[in-house]
Design an enzyme around this catalytic site. Sequence first.
Site, PDB file in Angstrom:
ATOM      1  N   TYR B  52       0.860  -1.179   0.000  1.00  0.00           N
ATOM      2  CA  TYR B  52       0.000   0.000   0.000  1.00  0.00           C
ATOM      3  C   TYR B  52       0.900   1.233   0.000  1.00  0.00           C
ATOM      4  O   TYR B  52       2.009   1.202   0.553  1.00  0.00           O
ATOM      5  CB  TYR B  52      -0.915   0.013   1.231  1.00  0.00           C
ATOM      6  CG  TYR B  52      -2.029  -1.012   1.178  1.00  0.00           C
ATOM      7  CD1 TYR B  52      -1.763  -2.362   1.371  1.00  0.00           C
ATOM      8  CD2 TYR B  52      -3.340  -0.637   0.938  1.00  0.00           C
ATOM      9  CE1 TYR B  52      -2.776  -3.313   1.337  1.00  0.00           C
ATOM     10  CE2 TYR B  52      -4.372  -1.577   0.905  1.00  0.00           C
ATOM     11  CZ  TYR B  52      -4.085  -2.917   1.093  1.00  0.00           C
ATOM     12  OH  TYR B  52      -5.096  -3.854   1.056  1.00  0.00           O
ATOM     13  N   GLU B  53       0.426   2.310  -0.620  1.00  0.00           N
ATOM     14  CA  GLU B  53       1.329   3.433  -0.873  1.00  0.00           C
ATOM     15  C   GLU B  53       1.783   4.151   0.392  1.00  0.00           C
ATOM     16  O   GLU B  53       2.696   4.957   0.351  1.00  0.00           O
ATOM     17  CB  GLU B  53       0.722   4.417  -1.866  1.00  0.00           C
ATOM     18  CG  GLU B  53      -0.518   5.111  -1.365  1.00  0.00           C
ATOM     19  CD  GLU B  53      -1.217   5.898  -2.477  1.00  0.00           C
ATOM     20  OE1 GLU B  53      -0.819   5.802  -3.634  1.00  0.00           O
ATOM     21  OE2 GLU B  53      -2.173   6.610  -2.136  1.00  0.00           O
ATOM     22  N   SER B  54       1.160   3.837   1.531  1.00  0.00           N
ATOM     23  CA  SER B  54       1.621   4.412   2.789  1.00  0.00           C
ATOM     24  C   SER B  54       2.979   3.871   3.217  1.00  0.00           C
ATOM     25  O   SER B  54       3.518   4.303   4.229  1.00  0.00           O
ATOM     26  CB  SER B  54       0.590   4.137   3.882  1.00  0.00           C
ATOM     27  OG  SER B  54       0.321   2.750   3.952  1.00  0.00           O
TER      28      SER B  54
END
Lengths: 285, 271
Positions: B52-54
């Site tokens: 996930y881009e986090s």
Amino acid sequence: MAKFQDLKTAVAENLHDGDMVAFEGFTHLIPHAAAHEAIRQGRKDLTLVRMTPDVIYDQMIGMGMAKKLVFSYAGNPGVGLLRRLRDAVENGWPNRPEVEEHSHAAMANAYEAGASGLPCAIFRGYLGAGLEQVNPNIKRVACPFTGEMLAAVPSVRPDVTFIHAQKADRKGNVLVEGIIGIQKEAVLAAKRAVVTVEEIVENFDDVHPNACILPRWTVTAICEVPGGAHPSYAHGYYDRDNKSYLDWDKIAAERNSFQAWMQDNVLNAGPQDFAGRVEHLRSAK
Amino acid sequence: MSDLGFTPDEMMTIAAARALKNDDVCFVGIGAPSAACNVARLTHAPDITLIYESGTIGTAPDVLPLSIGDGELCDTAVTTVSVPEMFRYWLQGSRVTIGFLGAAQLDKFGNINTTVIGDYDTPKTRLPGGGGAPEIASSSGEIYITMKQTKRGMVDKIDFFTSFGHGTGGKDRENLGIKTKGPTLLITDLAIWKPDPETKEFTVVSMHPGVTREQVQETCGWPVKFADQVEVTPAPDETELKTLRDLQARTKAAHEGTGRGKNKFGSQRDG
């Protein structure tokens, strides 16, 4: 060198009208208490920078504090659109801020370039993307070695960055844990940095040698504000208040309900109110 | 629920999950892709790497995250890196095999708009914007897209090129210097689509059980092309359905609460 201050004083000393300011946090550790203090102090003409402007930017925009927005994703995370931002951009209420829109890759690179003391960031990006046509700050540069055409954007150098972190030690070093997002870069890219923390501990002797620590001489002010990220979360301290994000969609839908909520929960409140808001969200450590 | 024993949404998520392989490294978009990716992980692809881009790499959440940065993604990840590292080393560095995206507006060449409806400077609706999508679309090995079919969503012409698919088709992508494959699969609630090898136009290769060609056309804003041989998507089996329903039930329970404790105070004054 980091000064320990109350939040009101730290905001008054470090955030001025007309500043470029970043309240950073990538879905975690969002500095809500600091943004609310900025709202209470009525700062205006701000250039608001943030990769993921969410509820606090919706609030600052709705209160008319934004002259310009620099961002890459403006949404209420997991819920939908930002109603106040929409009203500002679509209808000019209470004003129509200038918009400089990027992708996450561009913003992340731009902060990193700012922290690196570079004038611009270079990366492989925006290929075929429409933003290149509407944002004059997206340019192309040829790699001097291979000729590959790469994207370039100006570095981000905020006048001041606000972040929320888990801990500071007595000397003023700051520890950030969990999803660390862009906080380190946003602090190092800025002229001044104000950090709100959950708690101040004696020392960091027990932390991992590779932990994400901002040395005290990179931070201007530290303010102890337990719960200061609510309704966002602080890893190891309390969970995300998902219901508040869902509720915000209704509160922000109308100008009247927005203003009433801001009066009750921000203008008539203070940093000391955040601790109580997370009491029911605290996780077993 | 139809008399088939599953909903079109469930069919969509399960068909999307099936497309993922155990050795894929998948950059997960929020919403429908997140459900599909986790169903894949909980069924046939236990070792799939979900990113996930986090900054969470190799995450295995028990419930679907409400945002892409929920704490559980970090708690269950192999490692959590900073956002610049995520985009520089892992995405730009070509480590991602599949980028899995949703779309507000999609055209027949897999170009996606999540930026504005209407004109950019005077939008009718200001949408959240691209986030990670512009570079996910160009740097991932290939792109899978999943969305429900509607005439509003699947349009002849998108209002803004948030992320580039196959442009105007043919060799458009190559001509722009993009070396990755781009959109190779579209999974909707009615059908599975793949790009024509020459024109790159999305073509229906499989329809879900009970779905007619008319239904596919009625919910799509461009004249639909069907492959010479259109298959019937195998219906979800018991394990797939149970996995998805259990995941959604856990997710609902978690999101209706406000965390592990009880909310004693109500939320009206929380800010």
